[in-house]
Design a protein around this motif. Structure first.
Motif, mmCIF file in Angstrom:
data_model
loop_
_atom_site.group_PDB
_atom_site.id
_atom_site.type_symbol
_atom_site.label_atom_id
_atom_site.label_comp_id
_atom_site.label_asym_id
_atom_site.label_seq_id
_atom_site.Cartn_x
_atom_site.Cartn_y
_atom_site.Cartn_z
ATOM 1 N N SER A 24 -8.841 5.304 7.002
ATOM 2 C CA SER A 24 -9.264 4.197 6.131
ATOM 3 C C SER A 24 -9.621 4.684 4.738
ATOM 4 N N ALA A 25 -10.199 5.876 4.663
ATOM 5 C CA ALA A 25 -10.558 6.434 3.350
ATOM 6 C C ALA A 25 -9.312 6.700 2.524
ATOM 7 N N LEU A 26 -8.244 7.148 3.200
ATOM 8 C CA LEU A 26 -6.980 7.401 2.509
ATOM 9 C C LEU A 26 -6.398 6.085 1.982
ATOM 10 N N LEU A 27 -6.456 5.032 2.804
ATOM 11 C CA LEU A 27 -5.945 3.733 2.376
ATOM 12 C C LEU A 27 -6.729 3.217 1.165
ATOM 13 N N GLU A 28 -8.023 3.499 1.150
ATOM 14 C CA GLU A 28 -8.847 3.051 0.022
ATOM 15 C C GLU A 28 -8.355 3.643 -1.297
ATOM 16 N N ASN A 29 -7.777 4.830 -1.231
ATOM 17 C CA ASN A 29 -7.265 5.474 -2.451
ATOM 18 C C ASN A 29 -6.114 4.691 -3.068
ATOM 19 N N TYR A 30 -5.384 3.946 -2.211
ATOM 20 C CA TYR A 30 -4.230 3.186 -2.692
ATOM 21 C C TYR A 30 -4.580 1.721 -2.966
ATOM 22 N N ALA A 31 -5.817 1.365 -2.675
ATOM 23 C CA ALA A 31 -6.192 -0.048 -2.751
ATOM 24 C C ALA A 31 -6.609 -0.457 -4.166
ATOM 25 N N ASP A 32 -6.245 -1.685 -4.498
ATOM 26 C CA ASP A 32 -6.689 -2.296 -5.747
ATOM 27 C C ASP A 32 -7.891 -3.185 -5.395
ATOM 28 N N ASN A 33 -9.077 -2.780 -5.806
ATOM 29 C CA ASN A 33 -10.301 -3.487 -5.423
ATOM 30 C C ASN A 33 -10.680 -4.597 -6.398
ATOM 31 N N SER A 34 -9.796 -4.920 -7.325
ATOM 32 C CA SER A 34 -10.129 -5.932 -8.327
ATOM 33 C C SER A 34 -10.319 -7.322 -7.730
#
Length: 473
Positions: A441-451
Motif C-alpha cells: 500500500s505504501a508503494l501504491l501511495e507513491n503513485y497516487a494523486d491525493n488532490s
C-alpha cells in the motif's frame, strides 16, 4: 468468484463480484452458462456479398477493380477484428465470446476473403457452447478452412493430404493417434469437398473417390462426413479436446486424472460443450488456491479486460489492432495452423514492458509509440502484398495519440462507500487475483494523486493495472 469471472470471461466489476459472493456457486455458474434471458446473438457482419463485384465477372475484372477488391478484403477483415473486440468488451454473455476466442485458436485459419472470414467466425460463435461434432463439421465445410488447408486441390486423381492431416492432428485426436495410411485414406474421403464462388459448401462428385477406404481400423466407401464421424467415435478425440480446454481455462500443467474424468463425461454427452464447461466450473478443485492467478492473460484478454473494467471508446477503434500486433495476437492472423501457443509464449522482454505501459497509455492519454510486431505471410495466406498492407496500416497507426474517451463514472461509483484508508487495498483486491493481492500500500501511495478522492482512485487503479501481477488471471 473473481477467478471464475476471468476464466469464464474477461473479468467483472467490483459490484458484480460482491453480488456473486452472496449467492450460491451453482446459481452463478448457471447464470454464466446461460447468459441473459433475452440474448439475441447478432451476427458480426461488416460486409455483404453485394458490396463486392459480381462473382460472375471476376475473371474479367481490370487490375484497378482487382486492387479495389483486395483493399476491401483487407479493410473488411480489420473491421471484423474491431467489431469482435468491441463485442467482447460490451457483451452480456462473456463466456460465449471467451469460448469463441478459444475455438478461434483451435480452428486456426487465415484467408484473404473477408466474406469467408466473417462466415467462419459466425459458425464458431453460433456453436461455441453447442455440440463439438456439429462445430467440427460446420468448420470443416466452411470455405475459409477448405481454402486455407488446400482441399479445393484434393481430387481423386491427385489427393491432397493437407486438410485430412490437420483435421486429425489439430482438430480431433491429436498427433500420434493415427497412421500415415489413415491420413492418405482420409484424404481420399475428403476428395471433392469444395465451395462455390458464393461461399457455399459443394461436393464435386466427379472429383470424389468413391472407392473403399480404411480409416482407423474401419473399412467402407467413406465420405468426408463418415471420416468425421469415425474421428468423433474415438475416445481420444474427447480426451484431446478436453485436455486443450483444461489447459486454456484451468491450468497449463494438465492433471491427467481430472482430464480423463471430464473427457469421459464429455464423450458420454455426445460432445456437449456447455455441459463440459458447467462440470468444470462447478467442480471444487476448479477453485483450488494453486490454480488461481496462474494463467498469463492473452493479449486479447488483457485489452478486453481493461476496457470492461474502465469503459473507453477510442476515436479510431482500429488502434486495438495495433495493440494486438505489439502484443503478438492479431485476430484472424494466427501464426500458423496450430494457432497461438499461449502461456509463457505471450511474454518476452519487450511485450512485458508494453503490457505494463498499456494502461498508462490508454488511461493517461499518452503517445502510442511502440513499434508493432509484423505479421508474416504464412501457409495459406497466399498474398505477400496483402500481409504487407496490414503491417503498413499498423505502422501508420502506432505513432498516433490514442485519443480515448474514458468513462470513469461507473468505476468510481463502485468505491464510493469504501473508506479512504482502505481504498488502495480494495482496488488492488478487486483488480488482482487472490494469490496476488499482497500489493504494498505504501508503494501504491507513491503513485497516487491525493488532490481529490476521484484522482486518488484513478491513479491507484492505473498503478495496479501497470504491475506484473495484473498480467495474471
Amino acid at each position: 468468484m473473481q477467478h471464475l469471472a476471468w476464466r469464464a470471461g474477461f473479468g467483472e466489476s467490483l459490484p458484480v463480484i460482491e453480488d456473486w459472493t452472496h449467492r450460491r456457486k451453482k446459481q452463478i455458474v448457471n447464470r454464466i452458462m446461460m447468459g441473459p434471458e433475452k440474448d439475441p446473438q447478432e451476427a458480426l457482419k461488416v460486409i455483404d456479398r453485394s458490396d463486392l463485384p459480381d462473382v460472375g465477372r471476376r475473371k474479367d475484372m481490370t487490375e484497378e477493380e482487382k486492387k479495389m477488391v483486395r483493399k476491401m478484403n483487407v479493410q473488411g477483415i480489420k473491421d471484423l477484428n474491431v467489431s469482435w473486440m468491441y463485442e467482447m468488451v460490451t457483451t452480456t454473455h462473456p463466456l460465449r465470446e471467451k469460448m469463441a476466442l478459444f475455438w478461434h485458436g483451435h480452428f486456426a485459419c487465415r484467408t484473404q476473403n473477408v466474406l469467408f472470414t466473417q462466415q467462419l467466425l459466425q459458425v464458431i460463435r453460433d456453436n461455441a457452447l453447442g455440440n463439438f461434432g456439429e462445430l467440427l463439421t460446420a468448420v470443416s465445410k466452411s470455405p475459409a478452412m477448405l481454402q486455407f488447408l488446400n482441399n479445393q486441390q484434393n481430387y481423386k486423381a491427385h489427393p491432397n493430404e493437407n486438410f485430412a492431416r490437420e483435421v486429425m492432428e489439430l482438430f480431433t485426436t491429436g498427433r500420434g493417434h493415427y497412421t500415415e495410411n489413415d491420413v492418405k485414406e482420409a484424404a481420399r474421403a475428403f476428395t471433392g469437398w469444395s465451395y462455390d464462388e458464393e461461399g457455399n459448401f459443394v461436393l464435386r462428385e466427379k472429383r470424389h473417390d468413391e472407392g473403399e477406404k480404411t480409416v482407423l481400423g474401419k473399412r467402407g466407401h467413406f465420405t468426408g462426413d463418415d471420416v468425421l464421424k469415425i474421428l468423433l467415435e474415438q475416445k481420444q478425440t474427447a480426451r484431446y479436446i478436453t485436455g486443450k480446454i483444461y489447459r486454456y481455462f484451468v491450468c497449463e500443467n494438465p492433471d491427467e486424472q481430472r482430464i480423463n474424468a471430464l473427457a469421459e463425461k464429455f464423450y458420454q454427452s455426445s460432445y456437449d460443450i456447455k455441459a463440459l464447461m458447467q462440470q468444470m466450473f462447478t467442480a471444487d478443485w476448479f477453485y483450488d488456491r494453486q490454480l488461481i492467478g496462474t494463467r498469463i492473460k492473452s493479449p486479447v484478454e488483457l485489452i478486453v479486460g481493461l476496457r470492461r473494467s474502465i469503459p473507453v471508446a477510442f476515436e479510431r477503434e482500429e488502434v486495438v489492432i495495433s495493440f494486438q500486433q505489439v502484443l503478438g495476437q492479431t485476430l484472424f492472423y494466427p501464426p500458423n495452423v496450430a494457432g497461438w501457443p499461449g502461456g509463457r509464449n505471450w511474454i518476452d522482454s519487450s511485450s512485458l514492458m508494453y503490457r505494463m505501459q498499456l494502461p498508462r497509455m490508454v488511461l493517461y492519454e499518452k503517445e502510442f509509440n511502440i513499434q508493432p510486431k509484423e505479421i508474416t505471410p504464412e501457409m495459406g495466406m497466399g498474398s505477400y502484398k496483402t500481409t504487407m498492407q496490414v503491417n503498413e496500416a499498423a505502422k501508420r497507426q502506432y505513432a498516433r495519440k490514442i485519443n480515448g474517451r474514458i468513462d470513469w463514472a461507473a468505476y468510481l461509483r463502485a468505491y464510493e462507500n469504501v473508506p479512504r484508508e482502505k481504498l488502495a487495498e480494495t482496488i488492488a483486491g478487486a483488480l488482482l487475483l487472490s494469490n496476488n493481492k499482497s500489493m504494498d500500500s505504501a508503494l501504491l501511495e507513491n503513485y497516487a494523486d491525493n488532490s481529490s478522492r476521484e484522482n486518488y482512485i484513478k491513479t491507484v487503479t492505473i498503478a495496479v493495472m501497470s504491475t506484473p501481477e495484473y498480467q495474471l488471471c
